[in-house]
Design a protein around this motif. Structure first.
Motif, PDB file in Angstrom:
ATOM      1  N   THR B  95      -5.366   4.563  -6.787  1.00  0.00           N
ATOM      2  CA  THR B  95      -5.103   3.497  -7.773  1.00  0.00           C
ATOM      3  C   THR B  95      -3.896   3.330  -6.075  1.00  0.00           C
ATOM      4  O   THR B  95      -3.466   4.021  -5.694  1.00  0.00           O
ATOM      5  N   ARG B  97      -0.534   0.921  -5.867  1.00  0.00           N
ATOM      6  CA  ARG B  97       0.447   0.040  -6.843  1.00  0.00           C
ATOM      7  C   ARG B  97       1.646  -0.572  -6.450  1.00  0.00           C
ATOM      8  O   ARG B  97       1.831   0.116  -4.922  1.00  0.00           O
ATOM      9  N   THR B 112      -1.640  -3.921  -9.353  1.00  0.00           N
ATOM     10  CA  THR B 112      -2.367  -2.139  -9.327  1.00  0.00           C
ATOM     11  C   THR B 112      -3.897  -2.282  -8.916  1.00  0.00           C
ATOM     12  O   THR B 112      -4.454  -3.508  -9.134  1.00  0.00           O
ATOM     13  N   ALA B 114      -7.321  -0.231  -8.188  1.00  0.00           N
ATOM     14  CA  ALA B 114      -8.727   0.510  -7.909  1.00  0.00           C
ATOM     15  C   ALA B 114      -9.690   1.270  -6.360  1.00  0.00           C
ATOM     16  O   ALA B 114      -9.894   0.359  -6.984  1.00  0.00           O
ATOM     17  N   CYS B 131      -3.242  -6.406  -2.621  1.00  0.00           N
ATOM     18  CA  CYS B 131      -2.272  -5.047  -3.306  1.00  0.00           C
ATOM     19  C   CYS B 131      -0.715  -6.041  -3.636  1.00  0.00           C
ATOM     20  O   CYS B 131      -0.527  -6.534  -4.519  1.00  0.00           O
TER      21      CYS B 131
END
Lengths: 385, 385
Positions: B95, B97, B112, B114, B131
């Motif tokens: 991930t 974040r 977040t 993936a 992100c």
DNA sequence: TACATTATTAAGGAGTCCATCATTATTGAC
DNA sequence: GTCAATAATGATGGACTCCTTAATAATGTA
């Protein structure tokens, strides 16, 4: 010497500037006002004011102006290291040592007394008292002139100066060393483990002077460690930091056995190293095995802390040439980055010097307004609130 | 936040007092002048003066006075956490974040994404950019409003923000993360290893809040550590502190294999723990073996540092009930004093929170006059020389 | 409405630091 | 020997920060 810089009064500022001046003066032999002003960042006028006050307090003295320069000769100032005295004591299995120093840590007199690990508590105390008295008398210092005492002993020590556990000295567990020394010398006492204090000495004025993170290895009949982290001695929550030797996988307990085996089971290690230096096969092998066993635990310390420096001290450091090379090789096998390895130059005196440093740390804490100190005439005035 | 308290100007004193006021206000929701004065030790008049100045600088704001008390209602002040924004980024294998927070570290928005460990460098950078953009947009914050950025990544990181070594991410060794993020967000960037930052988060506002010396264990597919010593993150000389897993004797490399074996070689660990909780013999044995292998290395850390607290975090901390007990038993076997063991409550977010803390540390350093910061309008005024 | 309580505002005083300028002591050139 | 040049000292005034004290303002309670 650094404390929380929480603000406060104007006097607090003056105190900080006084400390800055003292620190500058301690770093050098003697400085003129202009030099002092430049170093502290203060104006000349303020520096003069601060200096005058410090002279009044007894912390600073004027020295002879130097001739031979162009222009009016400047007055020069120095830190009065002779304003106070501190005591450092090392209570070891085989020797008790006491150092009397001035506030710069300059040794005025030292006394050493041979003892044995088997000595009973009362006898050891008697020897301690004798050693301290001799050191004081030889320096011409009365016990009430001592500002602060630092004590080194083997074993685990708690925060109040009591020995929590001592394997190597008989009848020593549970002894309240701080209380005993306070009866002997009416000054604040701090007690600490000997390996830790040897590390402190190295970081203070030894080979680790310029390193922030240091692993100190006391290699001798006993194996011990002291950790310097971020320039300060790391004690741990239960004062048991660095006791990696307790891990059986580290193999520190059996390590000296390799050397003992060569000398027929006795704790006489001079000969093994001499023989190894002469090329005796068995001796070389014994030393190598010893080193290999030690290295596992040291690797754990090094991998944990990633120190800049590894310092080897203790009895075996006299034979450092035989130990350092194989140690480095072993560490190279285990560690991500083998730190620089240096050998202590203090010989037997390192621990006692660390005790002196412990005492001086108390003095400096009192100077910056933290703790209390016995000689209130001079100190009390500094911590004016 | 503590720096060398070297003295200086009168303005320096005002700065220190300003910091003291800010610190007091950050600890509480809102304070009246009298409360502030008591807490900082200043007089009421001076406190008022300092507060007025801080309001002018944008650091402090007035809040509604509370009604319902006897006497004239006091004006109340609060720290303006909304004066600035910081960004915390966690670049993990699975991930990515990003957290946008205010100066109190209160999360305004999080994003977040993936990913997979196998992602190439460019793709990972693209995911990172996406992100961060999402997080900023969702918080309604433009990139130039960010004061400071903290970044967490797996692997070893050097002081300039470059990834020195990353085993678990492809094409990640050698990446200059700081430079990349500075292009994305025009603010100072600091990069640090993810385990270290998870430890920092625990010490900041996690279960290790009140402990000075802490060992943090990141237990998951990878095993990592972070060390808090004397309240500060310990990095080590080569930024490789805590890498005890490199020691084969520690057995950290093979530890997860016990769990993997149960699940047929795949990196799926949920089931093992579920089965173990249900009493499945093989699963229980696998967990116990895993714990035993981990415990050796942890013992080395604990014996080295003698911490007050051991914090378990990472993916496996969700199954902490299964791990903590056997871990404690193993540590009891090896350690002189087993520290208290606590389980992280942050879940997956700990690392990112640590990154936020890293960013905030930069802000605080700038506040006390150390580093520089982008938003010079507000900050430059503080560091008036 | 008077009083107790608490906060604000204002004024005066003390301590610390800084900048500036005249003064003093020494060296070296003439 | 006298006279610049150099460099430190001493004194003055101003600016800033903090503290103390006293007067004033706002609120709740009797």
């Amino acid at each position: 010497m650094t404390e929380e810089p929480s603000g406060g009064d104007l006097s607090r500022l003056r105190q900080l500037n006084g400390l800055a001046v003292i620190r500058a003066l301690r770093d050098d032999k003697a400085l003129t006002l202009t030099e002092l002003a430049k170093r502290t960042g203060l104006s000349r006028a303020s520096t003069e004011d601060v200096a005058r006050e410090l002279i009044g307090r007894g912390w600073v003295a004027e020295v002879e102006p130097t001739a031979g320069t162009v222009g009016r000769p400047a007055r020069r100032y120095r830190f009065r290291a002779d304003a106070g005295r501190v005591l450092g004591v090392d209570i070891g299995g085989h020797t008790i040592r006491a150092l009397v120093t001035d506030l710069d840590g300059e040794v005025l007199n030292s006394a050493t007394l041979a003892v044995t690990p088997q000595l009973g508590r009362r006898q050891r105390f008697a020897a301690l008292d004798a050693c301290v008295s001799t050191a004081l008398a030889g320096a011409g210092v009365a016990s009430d002139q001592i500002w602060s005492t630092g004590v080194a002993t083997t074993g685990l020590v708690d925060g109040t100066g009591r020995v929590m556990l001592s394997d190597s000295l008989t009848e020593w567990t549970g002894v309240d060393l701080a209380a005993h020394l306070r009866r002997l010398v009416p000054a604040p006492v701090r007690v600490e483990n000997d390996s830790k204090l040897a590390a402190l000495a190295e970081s203070w004025r030894g080979v680790a002077r310029y390193a922030k993170d240091v692993v100190f290895l006391l290699a001798g009949v006993r194996t011990g460690t002291g950790l310097i982290i971020d320039g300060k001695l790391h004690r741990g929550f239960g004062n048991a930091a660095g006791e990696i030797g307790a891990l059986p996988a580290a193999g520190w307990l059996r390590a000296p056995d390799h050397l003992r085996a060569w000398s027929g089971g006795k704790d006489e290690f001079e000969d093994v190293f001499l023989a190894a230096r002469d090329g005796d096969r068995d001796a070389v092998r014994a030393v190598r095995r010893y080193t290999r066993d030690i290295a596992v635990g040291v690797s754990a310390l090094v991998l944990t802390l990633d120190p800049e420096l590894l310092v080897v001290g203790g009895g075996f450091s006299r034979s450092a040439d035989l130990v350092v090379q194989p140690l480095r090789r072993e560490l190279d096998r285990w560690c991500l980055r083998t730190p620089e390895i240096r050998v202590s130059t203090f010989g037997d005196e390192g621990v006692a010097l660390g005790a002196v440093r412990l005492a001086l740390e108390q003095v400096e804490a009192a100077l910056s307004g933290g703790a209390e100190l016995a000689s209130a005439e001079i100190f009390g005035a500094t911590g004016r609130n």
